[in-house]
Design a protein around this motif. Structure first.
Motif, PDB file in Angstrom:
ATOM      1  N   VAL A  68      30.364 -75.647  24.417  1.00  0.00           N
ATOM      2  CA  VAL A  68      31.263 -75.046  23.440  1.00  0.00           C
ATOM      3  C   VAL A  68      30.691 -73.731  22.918  1.00  0.00           C
ATOM      4  N   LEU A  69      29.407 -73.713  22.587  1.00  0.00           N
ATOM      5  CA  LEU A  69      28.798 -72.518  22.015  1.00  0.00           C
ATOM      6  C   LEU A  69      28.813 -71.339  22.986  1.00  0.00           C
ATOM      7  N   ARG A  70      28.668 -71.623  24.261  1.00  0.00           N
ATOM      8  CA  ARG A  70      28.585 -70.553  25.252  1.00  0.00           C
ATOM      9  C   ARG A  70      29.912 -70.251  25.942  1.00  0.00           C
ATOM     10  N   GLY A  71      30.861 -71.163  25.857  1.00  0.00           N
ATOM     11  CA  GLY A  71      32.101 -71.018  26.599  1.00  0.00           C
ATOM     12  C   GLY A  71      33.010 -69.931  26.047  1.00  0.00           C
ATOM     13  N   ARG A  72      33.591 -69.156  26.929  1.00  0.00           N
ATOM     14  CA  ARG A  72      34.482 -68.074  26.507  1.00  0.00           C
ATOM     15  C   ARG A  72      35.835 -68.595  26.022  1.00  0.00           C
ATOM     16  N   ASN A  73      36.139 -69.848  26.342  1.00  0.00           N
ATOM     17  CA  ASN A  73      37.415 -70.404  25.885  1.00  0.00           C
ATOM     18  C   ASN A  73      37.282 -71.107  24.541  1.00  0.00           C
ATOM     19  N   TRP A  74      36.155 -70.844  23.852  1.00  0.00           N
ATOM     20  CA  TRP A  74      35.961 -71.356  22.497  1.00  0.00           C
ATOM     21  C   TRP A  74      35.710 -70.186  21.571  1.00  0.00           C
ATOM     22  N   ILE A  75      36.466 -70.117  20.476  1.00  0.00           N
ATOM     23  CA  ILE A  75      36.374 -69.001  19.553  1.00  0.00           C
ATOM     24  C   ILE A  75      36.060 -69.504  18.158  1.00  0.00           C
ATOM     25  N   VAL A  76      35.714 -68.573  17.270  1.00  0.00           N
ATOM     26  CA  VAL A  76      35.471 -68.954  15.877  1.00  0.00           C
ATOM     27  C   VAL A  76      36.813 -68.926  15.126  1.00  0.00           C
ATOM     28  N   PRO A  77      36.929 -69.688  14.030  1.00  0.00           N
ATOM     29  CA  PRO A  77      38.202 -69.759  13.283  1.00  0.00           C
ATOM     30  C   PRO A  77      38.453 -68.495  12.464  1.00  0.00           C
ATOM     31  N   ASP A  78      38.969 -67.467  13.107  1.00  0.00           N
ATOM     32  CA  ASP A  78      39.176 -66.172  12.455  1.00  0.00           C
ATOM     33  C   ASP A  78      40.484 -66.146  11.661  1.00  0.00           C
ATOM     34  N   PHE A  79      40.838 -64.973  11.143  1.00  0.00           N
ATOM     35  CA  PHE A  79      42.045 -64.854  10.323  1.00  0.00           C
ATOM     36  C   PHE A  79      43.302 -65.260  11.090  1.00  0.00           C
ATOM     37  N   GLU A 130      36.564 -63.980   2.241  1.00  0.00           N
ATOM     38  CA  GLU A 130      35.464 -63.009   2.252  1.00  0.00           C
ATOM     39  C   GLU A 130      34.528 -63.239   3.435  1.00  0.00           C
ATOM     40  N   MET A 131      34.144 -64.477   3.663  1.00  0.00           N
ATOM     41  CA  MET A 131      33.234 -64.769   4.764  1.00  0.00           C
ATOM     42  C   MET A 131      33.921 -64.645   6.124  1.00  0.00           C
ATOM     43  N   SER A 132      35.242 -64.729   6.138  1.00  0.00           N
ATOM     44  CA  SER A 132      35.972 -64.598   7.394  1.00  0.00           C
ATOM     45  C   SER A 132      35.975 -63.165   7.911  1.00  0.00           C
ATOM     46  N   ARG A 133      35.527 -62.235   7.104  1.00  0.00           N
ATOM     47  CA  ARG A 133      35.418 -60.839   7.537  1.00  0.00           C
ATOM     48  C   ARG A 133      34.051 -60.517   8.127  1.00  0.00           C
ATOM     49  N   THR A 134      33.126 -61.471   8.052  1.00  0.00           N
ATOM     50  CA  THR A 134      31.774 -61.224   8.539  1.00  0.00           C
ATOM     51  C   THR A 134      31.663 -61.547  10.029  1.00  0.00           C
ATOM     52  N   LEU A 135      30.545 -61.150  10.615  1.00  0.00           N
ATOM     53  CA  LEU A 135      30.326 -61.351  12.049  1.00  0.00           C
ATOM     54  C   LEU A 135      30.507 -62.790  12.490  1.00  0.00           C
ATOM     55  N   SER A 136      30.116 -63.724  11.651  1.00  0.00           N
ATOM     56  CA  SER A 136      30.159 -65.129  12.048  1.00  0.00           C
ATOM     57  C   SER A 136      31.572 -65.652  12.224  1.00  0.00           C
ATOM     58  N   ARG A 137      32.568 -64.928  11.691  1.00  0.00           N
ATOM     59  CA  ARG A 137      33.951 -65.382  11.787  1.00  0.00           C
ATOM     60  C   ARG A 137      34.851 -64.338  12.453  1.00  0.00           C
ATOM     61  N   LEU A 138      34.246 -63.499  13.296  1.00  0.00           N
ATOM     62  CA  LEU A 138      35.015 -62.516  14.051  1.00  0.00           C
ATOM     63  C   LEU A 138      34.965 -62.848  15.531  1.00  0.00           C
ATOM     64  N   ASN A 139      36.072 -62.642  16.209  1.00  0.00           N
ATOM     65  CA  ASN A 139      36.140 -62.745  17.664  1.00  0.00           C
ATOM     66  C   ASN A 139      36.300 -61.342  18.249  1.00  0.00           C
ATOM     67  N   ALA A 140      36.147 -61.232  19.549  1.00  0.00           N
ATOM     68  CA  ALA A 140      36.355 -59.947  20.212  1.00  0.00           C
ATOM     69  C   ALA A 140      37.816 -59.523  20.018  1.00  0.00           C
ATOM     70  N   PRO A 141      38.070 -58.216  19.869  1.00  0.00           N
ATOM     71  CA  PRO A 141      37.127 -57.097  19.987  1.00  0.00           C
ATOM     72  C   PRO A 141      36.434 -56.717  18.676  1.00  0.00           C
ATOM     73  N   GLY A 192      22.221 -71.419  17.834  1.00  0.00           N
ATOM     74  CA  GLY A 192      23.542 -71.253  18.420  1.00  0.00           C
ATOM     75  C   GLY A 192      23.466 -70.815  19.866  1.00  0.00           C
ATOM     76  N   GLY A 193      24.489 -70.100  20.310  1.00  0.00           N
ATOM     77  CA  GLY A 193      24.530 -69.642  21.684  1.00  0.00           C
ATOM     78  C   GLY A 193      25.705 -68.715  21.907  1.00  0.00           C
ATOM     79  N   GLY A 194      25.667 -68.000  23.017  1.00  0.00           N
ATOM     80  CA  GLY A 194      26.757 -67.102  23.342  1.00  0.00           C
ATOM     81  C   GLY A 194      26.787 -65.872  22.452  1.00  0.00           C
ATOM     82  N   ALA A 195      27.986 -65.329  22.235  1.00  0.00           N
ATOM     83  CA  ALA A 195      28.142 -64.087  21.476  1.00  0.00           C
ATOM     84  C   ALA A 195      27.664 -64.215  20.039  1.00  0.00           C
TER      85      ALA A 195
END
Length: 420
Positions: A65-76, A95-106, A366-369
């Protein structure tokens, strides 16, 4: 058939899962959650959560899950599709959803590239002499407290102080602000827990306001008086990326400095406390490591495996998928249980034993991005603190067992008395 249509095939006693979760919240469960993780893992690598979603307990499955590209963080975007608007629209969560830990690409890629590798080998090596000085001063304070009172709270005197002094000096934050930063960090973290209550979200909201005011003022002050420090470098970078749009640039800088500061505090402090506790809990370990200091790094890695600072993190299925034989529908949240994964006997034999020479593996960073940006710095702080402690306090021992904050996500040792 879609993943949704197949979910009814998974049959696990909901009451058994609820029982484990309740016991994890007790003082006994906080002090030693690993037998409870084992109980949860016997239900499977993918265990349905009572409120929907899944707990992921096995090492290999968590790693996938941590490394898989088909798993994302719960963003906005994901949050807007949820029914629980009160939780996801809470100011602290937003507020925390704007930080790196809750952002997906791009968006994540853009912010991550602006940082480069903030703690690369050269940077960490350059920080070492200053961290050594910080450690020496903190151990002076520990020695004074032990001499005066006979016992000392290692957490308040040392392990909570080293990370804020380290990151504070790195960013050029005045020492007079450190206590304030620690205070709102401890209060804000409630919003990042698994199931925060209304009262906890209210505490986090107040802390978020304090946090926003502090770091907004810090960025403004540094912009007015730039230097050669890290924060000034970020200001120059984002001014170049967003010419003529200072408001957006300052927002990006605020999010970076806020996140890197608070993310490096409780997690590293917990690592430092746990590493010392695991050695002192069996006095023979302390003495053995004193005579074999070449294994300090091994002791740190085993502490990271045994009791990671973060026990749980969440991801979302980007598409319908199958995980460890369990169909998972798109947008379903899964909870990656670092603490359970690190104690998976299929990966680390005899996992409930702290073994300095184990050479085991863990998912603590963790792992991945979203692999932890501060991993190298946390390891350095732990190495330097243990090395100095072993030399300076050969007879150090526990006066009381650690006390823990009642959490399931971010571990925090609130107190640990020592004597010498």
């Amino acid at each position: 058939m879609t993943a949704v249509g197949d979910m009814s095939e998974t049959v696990i006693d909901r009451r058994a899962v609820i029982s484990v979760l309740r016991r994890l919240r007790t003082p006994e469960g906080q002090a030693d959650p690993f037998p409870l993780y084992e109980e949860l893992r016997t239900m499977g690598d993918v265990v349905p959560a009572p409120w929907g979603g899944y707990f992921i307990t096995g090492f290999d499955t968590c790693d996938q899950v941590l490394r898989g590209r088909n798993w994302i963080v719960p963003d906005f975007a994901w949050q807007e599709r949820q029914r629980d608007t009160e939780r996801w629209h809470a100011p602290a969560t937003q507020e925390m959803s704007r930080t790196l830990s809750r952002l997906n690409a791009p968006a994540h890629t853009c912010q991550r590239r602006s940082l480069g590798n903030p703690f690369d080998r050269a940077t960490v090596a350059g920080m070492q002499p200053e961290i050594e000085e910080h450690v020496a001063r903190l151990l002076d304070a520990l020695e004074d407290e032990l001499r005066t009172a006979g016992t000392a709270d290692f957490v308040g005197t040392v392990s909570e102080q080293l990370p804020i002094v380290t990151v504070g000096r790195w960013l050029g934050i005045p020492a007079t602000d450190y206590a304030h930063i620690l205070d709102f960090t401890h209060r804000q973290v409630h919003a990042q827990e698994l199931l925060p209550t209304k009262s906890e979200l209210a505490i986090s909201e107040e802390a978020t306001a304090d946090m926003r005011a502090f770091f907004t003022d810090l960025v403004s002050s540094r912009r007015a008086r730039p230097g050669n420090d890290v924060l000034s470098g970020w200001i120059r970078h984002w001014d170049g990326q967003l010419p003529g749009d200072r408001e957006t640039a300052d927002r990006m800088i605020y999010q970076l400095v806020m996140f890197l500061t608070i993310a490096s505090l409780e997690t590293t402090a917990t690592l430092l406390s746990v590493a010392v506790w695991l050695l002192l809990d069996e006095p023979a370990r302390w003495q053995w490591l004193r005579h074999h200091p070449e294994h300090v790094d091994d002791a740190v890695e085993e502490a990271l495996r045994y009791d990671p600072p973060i026990h749980l993190n969440s991801r979302v299925a980007a598409d319908d998928t199958v995980l460890a034989g369990v169909p998972i529908a798109k947008d379903t949240m899964v909870h990656v249980m670092y603490g359970a994964a690190n104690h998976d006997p299929r990966r680390n034999a005899d996992p409930h034993t702290y073994d300095i020479l184990r050479k085991g593996t863990h998912l603590t960073f963790g792992g991945g991005a979203h692999y932890c940006l501060g991993a190298a710095l946390a390891r350095l702080e732990a190495r330097m603190l243990l090395t100095a402690l072993l030399k300076r306090f050969p007879t150090l021992r526990l006066a009381s067992a650690p006390s823990y904050a009642p959490r399931m996500v971010f571990r925090r040792v609130t107190s640990m008395k020592v004597t010498a």
